[in-house]
Design an enzyme around this catalytic site. Structure first.
Site, PDB file in Angstrom:
ATOM      1  CB  SER A   7      -0.898   0.011   1.243  1.00 38.44           C
ATOM      2  OG  SER A   7      -1.551   1.260   1.391  1.00 38.44           O
ATOM      3  CE1 TYR A  19      -4.578  -1.912   4.936  1.00 41.27           C
ATOM      4  CE2 TYR A  19      -3.509   0.190   4.451  1.00 41.27           C
ATOM      5  CZ  TYR A  19      -4.121  -0.973   4.021  1.00 41.27           C
ATOM      6  OH  TYR A  19      -4.284  -1.204   2.674  1.00 41.27           O
TER       7      TYR A  19
END
Length: 587
Positions: free
Chosen positions: A457, A470
């Protein structure tokens, strides 16, 4: 010595020589004739032939002067394309007198097979031709002449590039020197050279002990044909059978540009590409056997055609086995579809059984020759081990693995509980570790390369006060990918980390938020989903980036504009990125 276990041998006499011919498989099935190159003997096919023999009648023969076939006397003038064509027809008549044969050639086996597939006297005897790492001398001659007569900077560059790759041809035209080298130090060192430079596995029995003599005799293949044919190439060298061209992209001896206009000479052309070096019969036998089987079967079924898949990279992924986790929706589903459109066989994996089944069903409809659905929670180590064993046993070793499954978690660090941390790390990091460890090990043990894609990501390099868990999980995935890339490069396995930014998927509507009650979590999910929908960056673009990353073997791929911008800032203006991270996100 032969490494073709279980082969039936016969002798075929033609033109003053005796050819050693080996056969495997059921003679009642379509016949596939494999023609070896230089400086090999028929044993170069010892990994491909048994795989093909499960479906076909497979025939291999030592080219005159090689292996256990006798050499012409004198050698000069004994290796012309005309005499090689006589040999092929004698073998074809002996092993398949009543049916046309399917021809497969590598290196000089492909060079001479182009002659077989284009001269008038073989018309009707060849059902199909698969060419790899060896052009038609006629086509090559026209390719050179066109660039000499109408030079442009691009064409001159192509000539110089291929000239640099063809240095060895000049040496093979020198008198005596090649023979001395092959019968001396080069012949002794050749197996180790193949292992080090070409990454050819050191299997016992290949190359055979006849190598020095084979290579010395084979120099006349070049001397008897190359200069004469390049100077005066035939103008009628059109293939009279469907042709499959398999091009290794890292071939040290042949440029891809040689085949730019091949459709002019082979109207029924199927193109395939492999990220491999020159000796693909030794390094990629599974892939070759699969492509040859598919091509021969299509021709036998009356469907000689180019690759039916319509995807941009159909020549690269056609027939390959691709496993995608998190394939039930979003980026995973789009990625499975993109590989399906490119003709890959797809294993759609998701913990949502219904979502995985829908992805597999649609993959079959849009181009995948085969697609399967598997229900697995990637965080479950034992379940992943069972999946890896099942896939290997029922579908084969995965060529491309896409570790895409992931979950979202927002909230401040001090509000994130150990249970939250375990949940996000189990899926986002351990799921990737399980996939890389299990399927990557299978790729490495097979020894025929592959590619691993891990979905990270932009959060992996863009700190945020709102996404500590995350971001940590994705940063770990990014570094894991970089470490694996370094470790597996020597095994021909590429590793890419894909870093999307804001992509319109359902991860936002299912993301967890630490430190808030259920009602507030639901509100934040809806708001995040609405913002991502307004951004509306489609997952199909991420899928395109994934296929491109595999083709180009890219290491780190930021996808969206914001992901690319943050990646640049992380490298050149990290202080500015840290300042942005301190901003309070809108809630």
């Amino acid at each position: 010595m032969t490494v073709l276990t279980g082969a039936r041998e016969r002798r075929v006499r033609t033109g003053g020589v005796e050819l050693c011919v080996a056969e495997l498989g059921d003679p009642g099935q379509p016949t596939v004739i494999l023609v070896h190159g230089y400086p090999d003997s028929k044993e170069v096919w010892s990994e491909v032939a048994p795989r093909l023999a499960e479906r076909f009648h497979v025939v291999l023969y030592d080219v005159r002067g090689h292996g256990r076939s006798t050499a012409p006397r004198p050698l000069r003038g004994g290796f012309t394309l005309k005499k090689l064509t006589d040999d092929f027809l004698a073998v074809a008549d002996a092993v398949s007198p009543d049916r046309p044969v399917h021809l497969v050639g590598h290196d000089w086996g492909s060079v001479q097979s182009w002659e077989f597939a284009t001269v008038q006297r073989t018309e009707g005897r060849i059902a199909s031709f698969t060419s790899m790492s060896g052009p038609s001398l006629d086509h090559f001659g026209h390719w050179i002449n066109k660039r000499l007569k109408h030079p442009t900077p691009r064409r001159v560059g192509q000539l110089l590039g291929q000239g640099a790759k063809s240095w060895y041809i000049c040496l093979l035209h020198t008198p005596v020197l090649p023979e001395l080298a092959w019968r001396g130090p080069l012949g002794k060192r050749w197996p180790k050279i193949l292992e080090r430079v070409e990454k050819v596995p050191g299997n016992g029995g290949y190359p055979t002990s006849s190598l020095p003599t084979d290579a010395a005799h084979g120099a006349w293949l070049y001397r008897d044909n190359v200069r004469a044919r390049l100077r005066r190439p035939r103008t009628d060298a059109y293939a009279h059978a469907p042709v499959q061209l398999i091009t290794p992209l890292d071939d040290a001896f042949l440029s891809e540009k040689l085949y730019d206009e091949l459709e002019l000479w082979a109207p029924q052309l199927t193109r395939r590409t492999l990220p491999a070096k020159h000796w693909i019969p030794r390094t990629r036998p599974d892939r070759l056997a699969a492509w040859i089987t598919e091509f021969v079967t299509s021709v036998e079924g009356g469907r000689p055609r180019a690759v039916t898949a319509t995807g941009k990279y159909a020549d690269r992924f056609g027939g390959q086995l691709v496993l995608v986790t998190g394939a039930g929706s979003g980026i995973g589903r789009a990625t499975a579809y993109a590989f399906a459109e490119a003709g890959a066989r797809v294993v759609a994996v998701d913990r949502d059984a219904e979502g995985a089944a829908r992805t597999a069903e649609m993959s079959r409809l849009i181009g995948a020759p085969e697609a399967w659905a598997e229900t697995v929670d990637v965080s479950d180590e034992q379940a992943m081990e069972k999946l890896a064993a099942k896939v290997a046993a029922e579908y084969g070793v995965v060529d491309v693995l896409v570790n895409n499954a992931g979950i979202g978690l927002g909230g401040a660090f001090l509000d994130t509980t150990p249970e939250h941390w375990k949940e996000v790390l189990d899926v986002n990091l351990w799921g990737v570790i399980h996939g890389c460890r299990l399927f990557g090990k299978q790729m490495a043990e097979r020894g025929q390369g592959g590619h691993i894609v891990n979905t990270a990501s932009a959060a992996a390099y863009q700190p945020s006060r709102a996404l500590p868990a995350y971001s940590t999980s994705k940063a770990a995935v990014l570094m894991l990918s970089e470490c694996l890339r370094a470790e597996l490069a020597g095994r021909g396995i590429g590793v890419s980390a894909i870093c999307p930014g804001f992509v319109n998927t359902n991860i936002t509507s299912t993301a967890r938020f630490a430190g808030v009650d259920a009602a507030e979590e639901k509100r934040r999910q809806k708001k995040s989903a609405r913002l991502y929908a307004l951004r509306n960056y489609p997952p199909e673009k991420v899928a395109d980036a994934i296929l491109r990353a595999v083709v180009r073997n890219q290491a780190v791929v930021p996808v969206t504009p914001e992901a690319r911008g943050a990646h640049l800032m992380s490298r050149f203006t990290p202080r500015a990125l840290r300042a942005i991270a301190r901003l309070e996100p809108p809630l």
